[in-house]
Scaffold this motif. Structure first.
Motif: not given
Length: 80
Positions: A35-41, A43-50
């Protein structure tokens, strides 16, 4: 005369009969790490997907915590 642990000649039940299967918590640890690994990237996602990503991680962590609570309390919740 009966020996301690015996009643009326019947053998005492083995403690192993009441033991739960060994669980070192590794499945929960693995779920948390995944689950925490899902947060690794994130920053590269559009803010709308955060928000969607954070909600998915929150759900996975909540599930892991629920399973840990059920294990510690001696209950089992079977989910499909």
């Amino acid at each position: 005369m009966t020996s301690p642990g015996q009643q009326g000649g019947a053998p005492a039940p083995s403690p192993a009969m009441f033991a739960r299967p060994a669980d070192d918590g590794q499945p929960a640890i693995d779920a948390i790490e995944t689950a925490l690994a899902e947060l690794d990237d994130v920053r590269e996602l559009p803010v709308s997907e955060h928000v969607e990503r954070f909600e998915a991680v929150h759900a996975a962590l909540t599930d892991a915590l629920s399973k840990a609570d059920n294990f510690l309390s001696g209950t089992s919740a079977h989910r499909s």
